[in-house]
Design an enzyme around this catalytic site. Structure first.
Site, PDB file in Angstrom:
ATOM      1  N   LYS A  81       0.822  -1.217   0.000  1.00 46.00           N
ATOM      2  CA  LYS A  81       0.000   0.000   0.000  1.00 46.00           C
ATOM      3  C   LYS A  81       0.857   1.268   0.000  1.00 46.00           C
ATOM      4  O   LYS A  81       0.626   2.210  -0.763  1.00 46.00           O
ATOM      5  CB  LYS A  81      -0.922  -0.018   1.223  1.00 46.00           C
ATOM      6  CG  LYS A  81      -1.647   1.267   1.483  1.00 46.00           C
ATOM      7  CD  LYS A  81      -2.620   1.615   0.378  1.00 46.00           C
ATOM      8  CE  LYS A  81      -3.009   3.075   0.454  1.00 46.00           C
ATOM      9  NZ  LYS A  81      -4.348   3.350   0.013  1.00 46.00           N
TER      10      LYS A  81
ATOM     11  N   CYS B 289      -3.399  10.900   1.419  1.00 45.71           N
ATOM     12  CA  CYS B 289      -2.694   9.647   1.136  1.00 45.71           C
ATOM     13  C   CYS B 289      -1.344   9.868   0.475  1.00 45.71           C
ATOM     14  O   CYS B 289      -0.299   9.590   1.042  1.00 45.71           O
ATOM     15  CB  CYS B 289      -3.558   8.778   0.238  1.00 45.71           C
ATOM     16  SG  CYS B 289      -5.228   8.626   0.863  1.00 45.71           S
TER      17      CYS B 289
END
Ligand code: SAJ
Length: 419
Positions: free
Chosen positions: A203, A257
């Site tokens: 991720k 993010c």
């Protein structure tokens, strides 16, 4: 595994909770904010996301979704809490820690805990596991632990939650297989099983890949400005190569993010992350590049007024977290300019918002910062009558520049050497 508790009802937790509820699970959504809990229990939402209101309303109506300030015994616990970055660019893991500690008293043998929050590699092994083991729970036999990082794109969350492929990392084999059973009930994409630290790294490196590539585009755009050529023409032609994918240049990288996750690696491995660190700095330097560009366009104007279009970190969302548009506005204000900012999506803002007319009225420069589709429908012929000086700086290469030029605007585009 029918009873599910979702810790954190934010951008990921609330859509996940409601999708699980609409797939037949009995879901308790837990949040530290009483306002969020009351809003969700009333079938409403506190974030802007297409389709979410309808799904939450249906989930609450069906009785499968409830919200509360405290967790309850369940079969599965999802941790979907924020992992922000502090002023020192370090991961703030306090929400993951407190959510884990909050579920410990409710854990029973056979329970599964799934960390969804994007976290520094090693979080499950070095932070969550010790908390569980200190409470006398053996991970892999008493309780099960897995990491299944969310991958959804704000604005398309409900669709991507179902359609995207998922990576599930287990703390041992049984853990991943148990988590797969849950995701398999609503995910239509492929599910890949691996170990927990690999899933954490997958991720973080996905978002780092994007950050580094955007930095390359931004760097190339600056070089094109110096060369007196047009970056978008260069990127378009270079992208005809079958293995090249030059990203889009812009005023910087925002959101919760991509501008945050690479720092997790830089913090952990400062000696080995030169490239990632340089890319981060390049992207963080873009708002200053834009502000300097505006300053050049209004040079010589007494008390210049700037019309700033868009405060959200990207187009068609209301999210202002880490938004480079906000940084540009602040830098322009620091340079002594009056800024009237407009955003069609942002409802709550610490920054004052102007109507589109007030934004353009008497402006000496219009700077487009966020690529909201709405702005494509602006009529430059009407706006030319409102502004003091018809000057446009398009930092997203979004508008029809010929139309704006025809209406009398001087047009500058980020990445283009020609004004
Ligand atoms: N941006 C550019 N140039 C580009 C692409 C983006 O300047 O070529 C800017 C955007 O304007 C924005 C920022 O980068 O400010 C990030 O935008 P984004 O659309 O790339 O990413 P997010 O933050 O909305 O969502 C991302 C998604 N990741 C990827 O596309 C790799 C999503 O899949 C992740 O789930 C999400 O981060 C997350 O939660 O990690």
């Amino acid at each position: 595994m029918k009873k599910v508790c979702v810790m954190g009802l934010g951008y990921i937790g609330l859509p996940t909770a409601s999708v699980l509820a609409s797939n037949g699970f009995k879901v308790l959504g837990v949040d530290v904010s009483a306002n969020v809990v009351d809003t969700v229990n009333a079938g409403n939402i506190h974030i802007e996301e297409p389709g979410l209101h309808t799904v939450v309303q249906a989930a609450i109506g069906s009785g499968n979704l409830r919200a509360s300030l405290t967790p309850e015994p369940s079969d599965v616990f999802f941790l979907s809490v924020p992992t922000p970055m502090n002023e020192e660019k370090q991961a703030d893991m306090s929400y993951v820690r407190s959510a884990t500690e909050a579920i410990v008293p409710h854990l029973q043998n056979g329970n599964l805990i799934i960390l969804e929050s994007t976290s520094p590699p090693g979080t499950c092994r070095d932070l969550i596991c010790p908390i569980l083991e200190e409470a006398g729970l053996k991970v892999g036999s008493d309780v099960y632990l897995a990491h299944c990082p969310e991958r959804v794109l704000p604005g398309r969350i409900l669709k991507e939650l179902i359609e995207n492929d998922r990576v599930i990392g287990g703390y041992g084999e049984h853990c991943a297989a148990r988590a797969e059973a849950i995701y398999g009930s609503f995910v239509e994409g492929e599910i890949f099983l691996t170990d927990v630290t690999t899933a954490e790294m997958v991720k973080v490196i996905e978002n780092t890949f994007r950050d580094v590539n955007i930095a390359l585009a931004n760097e190339a755009a600056i070089l094109c400005e110096k060369l007196g050529i047009n970056f978008s023409a260069v990127a378009k032609l270079a992208n005809r190569h079958p293995r090249v994918n030059i990203h889009t240049a812009g005023p910087g990288v925002g959101g919760h993010c991509i501008s945050v996750d690479p720092w997790f690696l830089i913090e952990q491995f400062p000696e080995d992350t030169d490239l990632i660190h340089r890319a981060r700095l390049r992207n963080d330097g873009m708002p200053a590049h834009v502000a300097n560009g505006v300053a050049e366009l209004v040079a010589g104007v007494d008390k210049p007024k700037v019309a700033a279009l868009g405060l959200a970190f990207k187009g068609n969302v209301d999210d202002m977290r880490e938004s480079p548009s906000v940084t540009v506005v602040e830098l322009l204000q620091e340079k002594g300019m009056e800024v009237a900012a407009h955003d069609p999506y942002v409802k709550k803002s610490t920054m004052e918002l102007a109507s589109i007319e007030d934004c353009f009225k008497d402006a000496d420069c219009v700077v487009l910062l966020t690529d909201h589709s709405d702005y494509k429908y602006l009529n430059p012929n009407q706006l030319e009558k409102l502004v003091r000086k018809p000057v446009l700086f398009d930092t997203r290469n979004l508008l029809d520049h010929n139309e704006w030029r025809k209406a009398g605007f001087q047009v500058k585009v980020l990445g283009s050497g020609a004004v």
